[in-house]
Design a protein around this motif. Structure first.
Motif, PDB file in Angstrom:
ATOM      1  N   ASN A  17     -23.495-104.524  20.361  1.00  0.00           N
ATOM      2  CA  ASN A  17     -23.085-105.839  20.838  1.00  0.00           C
ATOM      3  C   ASN A  17     -22.874-106.759  19.645  1.00  0.00           C
ATOM      4  OD1 ASN A  17     -22.442-107.873  22.592  1.00  0.00           O
ATOM      5  ND2 ASN A  17     -24.554-108.396  23.093  1.00  0.00           N
ATOM      6  N   ASN A  18     -21.863-106.436  18.830  1.00  0.00           N
ATOM      7  CA  ASN A  18     -21.635-107.233  17.635  1.00  0.00           C
ATOM      8  C   ASN A  18     -20.395-108.110  17.737  1.00  0.00           C
ATOM      9  OD1 ASN A  18     -19.752-105.228  17.456  1.00  0.00           O
ATOM     10  ND2 ASN A  18     -20.549-104.300  15.595  1.00  0.00           N
ATOM     11  N   ARG A  19     -19.750-108.122  18.888  1.00  0.00           N
ATOM     12  CA  ARG A  19     -18.586-108.987  19.135  1.00  0.00           C
ATOM     13  C   ARG A  19     -18.550-109.373  20.599  1.00  0.00           C
ATOM     14  NH1 ARG A  19     -13.367-106.277  16.139  1.00  0.00           N
ATOM     15  NH2 ARG A  19     -14.118-106.614  14.036  1.00  0.00           N
ATOM     16  N   GLN A  20     -17.893-110.493  20.875  1.00  0.00           N
ATOM     17  CA  GLN A  20     -17.638-110.885  22.263  1.00  0.00           C
ATOM     18  C   GLN A  20     -16.468-110.036  22.747  1.00  0.00           C
ATOM     19  OE1 GLN A  20     -19.260-112.850  24.228  1.00  0.00           O
ATOM     20  NE2 GLN A  20     -20.393-114.266  22.958  1.00  0.00           N
ATOM     21  N   MET A  21     -16.775-108.950  23.418  1.00  0.00           N
ATOM     22  CA  MET A  21     -15.745-108.009  23.820  1.00  0.00           C
ATOM     23  C   MET A  21     -16.138-107.393  25.155  1.00  0.00           C
ATOM     24  SD  MET A  21     -14.235-105.028  21.359  1.00  0.00           S
ATOM     25  CE  MET A  21     -13.841-106.160  20.048  1.00  0.00           C
ATOM     26  N   ARG A  22     -15.152-107.180  26.016  1.00  0.00           N
ATOM     27  CA  ARG A  22     -15.371-106.493  27.285  1.00  0.00           C
ATOM     28  C   ARG A  22     -14.528-105.231  27.274  1.00  0.00           C
ATOM     29  NH1 ARG A  22     -17.065-110.318  31.372  1.00  0.00           N
ATOM     30  NH2 ARG A  22     -17.273-108.569  32.802  1.00  0.00           N
ATOM     31  N   HIS A  23     -15.100-104.141  27.794  1.00  0.00           N
ATOM     32  CA  HIS A  23     -14.434-102.843  27.834  1.00  0.00           C
ATOM     33  C   HIS A  23     -14.322-102.371  29.279  1.00  0.00           C
ATOM     34  CE1 HIS A  23     -15.014-101.940  23.477  1.00  0.00           C
ATOM     35  NE2 HIS A  23     -16.016-102.789  23.639  1.00  0.00           N
ATOM     36  N   LEU A  24     -13.191-101.801  29.618  1.00  0.00           N
ATOM     37  CA  LEU A  24     -13.016-101.132  30.908  1.00  0.00           C
ATOM     38  C   LEU A  24     -12.583 -99.696  30.654  1.00  0.00           C
ATOM     39  CD1 LEU A  24     -11.120-103.662  33.205  1.00  0.00           C
ATOM     40  CD2 LEU A  24     -13.536-103.058  33.234  1.00  0.00           C
ATOM     41  N   TRP A  25     -13.105 -98.792  31.466  1.00  0.00           N
ATOM     42  CA  TRP A  25     -12.744 -97.378  31.425  1.00  0.00           C
ATOM     43  C   TRP A  25     -12.099 -97.037  32.760  1.00  0.00           C
ATOM     44  CZ3 TRP A  25     -13.459 -94.912  26.881  1.00  0.00           C
ATOM     45  CH2 TRP A  25     -14.319 -95.519  25.972  1.00  0.00           C
ATOM     46  N   ARG A  26     -10.856 -96.562  32.701  1.00  0.00           N
ATOM     47  CA  ARG A  26     -10.124 -96.225  33.925  1.00  0.00           C
ATOM     48  C   ARG A  26     -10.689 -94.944  34.521  1.00  0.00           C
ATOM     49  NH1 ARG A  26      -5.997 -92.880  34.731  1.00  0.00           N
ATOM     50  NH2 ARG A  26      -5.550 -92.688  32.506  1.00  0.00           N
ATOM     51  N   LEU A  27     -10.917 -94.977  35.815  1.00  0.00           N
ATOM     52  CA  LEU A  27     -11.399 -93.808  36.533  1.00  0.00           C
ATOM     53  C   LEU A  27     -10.231 -93.037  37.133  1.00  0.00           C
ATOM     54  CD1 LEU A  27     -14.383 -95.382  38.489  1.00  0.00           C
ATOM     55  CD2 LEU A  27     -14.487 -93.993  36.411  1.00  0.00           C
ATOM     56  N   GLY A  28     -10.361 -91.746  37.147  1.00  0.00           N
ATOM     57  CA  GLY A  28      -9.427 -90.914  37.889  1.00  0.00           C
ATOM     58  C   GLY A  28      -9.885 -90.827  39.336  1.00  0.00           C
ATOM     59  N   GLN A  29      -9.083 -90.253  40.164  1.00  0.00           N
ATOM     60  CA  GLN A  29      -9.414 -90.193  41.585  1.00  0.00           C
ATOM     61  C   GLN A  29     -10.655 -89.362  41.864  1.00  0.00           C
ATOM     62  OE1 GLN A  29      -5.958 -89.032  43.777  1.00  0.00           O
ATOM     63  NE2 GLN A  29      -4.835 -90.868  43.244  1.00  0.00           N
ATOM     64  N   HIS A  30     -11.001 -88.417  40.975  1.00  0.00           N
ATOM     65  CA  HIS A  30     -12.188 -87.584  41.179  1.00  0.00           C
ATOM     66  C   HIS A  30     -13.441 -88.158  40.557  1.00  0.00           C
ATOM     67  CE1 HIS A  30     -11.784 -83.871  43.394  1.00  0.00           C
ATOM     68  NE2 HIS A  30     -10.523 -83.839  43.009  1.00  0.00           N
ATOM     69  N   ASP A  31     -13.292 -89.183  39.749  1.00  0.00           N
ATOM     70  CA  ASP A  31     -14.474 -89.780  39.153  1.00  0.00           C
ATOM     71  C   ASP A  31     -15.281 -90.489  40.224  1.00  0.00           C
ATOM     72  OD1 ASP A  31     -14.172 -89.119  36.387  1.00  0.00           O
ATOM     73  OD2 ASP A  31     -12.560 -90.602  36.274  1.00  0.00           O
ATOM     74  N   PHE A  32     -16.597 -90.386  40.100  1.00  0.00           N
ATOM     75  CA  PHE A  32     -17.445 -91.058  41.066  1.00  0.00           C
ATOM     76  C   PHE A  32     -17.305 -92.572  40.926  1.00  0.00           C
ATOM     77  CE2 PHE A  32     -21.266 -93.383  42.089  1.00  0.00           C
ATOM     78  CZ  PHE A  32     -21.379 -93.065  43.434  1.00  0.00           C
ATOM     79  N   CYS A  33     -17.222 -93.202  42.046  1.00  0.00           N
ATOM     80  CA  CYS A  33     -17.220 -94.654  42.132  1.00  0.00           C
ATOM     81  C   CYS A  33     -17.822 -94.986  43.489  1.00  0.00           C
ATOM     82  CB  CYS A  33     -15.795 -95.184  42.014  1.00  0.00           C
ATOM     83  SG  CYS A  33     -15.689 -96.978  41.932  1.00  0.00           S
ATOM     84  N   PRO A  34     -18.662 -95.980  43.609  1.00  0.00           N
ATOM     85  CA  PRO A  34     -19.305 -96.254  44.887  1.00  0.00           C
ATOM     86  C   PRO A  34     -18.346 -96.382  46.070  1.00  0.00           C
ATOM     87  CG  PRO A  34     -20.358 -97.524  43.184  1.00  0.00           C
ATOM     88  CD  PRO A  34     -19.150 -96.856  42.564  1.00  0.00           C
TER      89      PRO A  34
END
Length: 104
Positions: free
Chosen positions: A64-81
Motif C-alpha cells: 500500500n505505497n500509492r493511492q491506487m485501486r485494482h480490479l481483476w476481470r473474472l471469467g464466466q467460470h471464476d467464482f463470484c457470489p
C-alpha cells in the motif's frame, strides 16, 4: 512479464492502466475514488456484462505505497457470489495467469 501490453485510457476523469493479458486494470487517484466510480470505469473498459473483483490480501501481503485501486476481470467460470452458472472454462483468472506466465 514478456508479451504484456499496458494500455492507458481515460475513464470517468481518471487515467486507467489496462493489462488485457492478465485481465487487470488499475487507477491512481488522490483518495477520492468511490465504488460507483470504479464500477463505471469497469463498465467503460470491459463492458456492462463484465464481472471484476478487488483483492484484499492477508495483512502480511499488503502493498500500500500509492493511492491506487485494482480490479481483476473474472471469467464466466471464476467464482463470484452472484455466479449464475453461465460459464466459459477457457476464460478465468487462473487460465489467464497461466497463459500470461508462459503456461498454455
Amino acid at each position: 512479464m514478456s508479451g504484456h501490453v499496458i494500455k492507458e485510457q481515460m475513464s470517468q476523469g481518471y487515467v486507467v492502466h489496462i493489462d488485457e493479458t492478465l485481465g487487470h486494470l488499475w487507477v491512481e487517484h488522490c483518495g477520492e475514488i468511490t465504488w460507483d466510480i470504479l464500477q463505471a470505469i469497469k463498465n467503460d473498459i470491459w463492458g456492462f456484462e463484465a464481472r471484476a473483483v478487488e483483492v484484499y490480501p492477508a495483512q502480511y501481503a499488503v502493498v500500500n505505497n500509492r493511492q491506487m485501486r485494482h480490479l481483476w476481470r473474472l471469467g464466466q467460470h471464476d467464482f463470484c457470489p452472484d455466479l449464475r452458472g453461465i460459464t466459459d472454462k477457457g476464460d478465468n483468472l487462473e487460465a489467464r495467469f497461466a497463459r500470461a506466465w508462459g503456461g498454455t
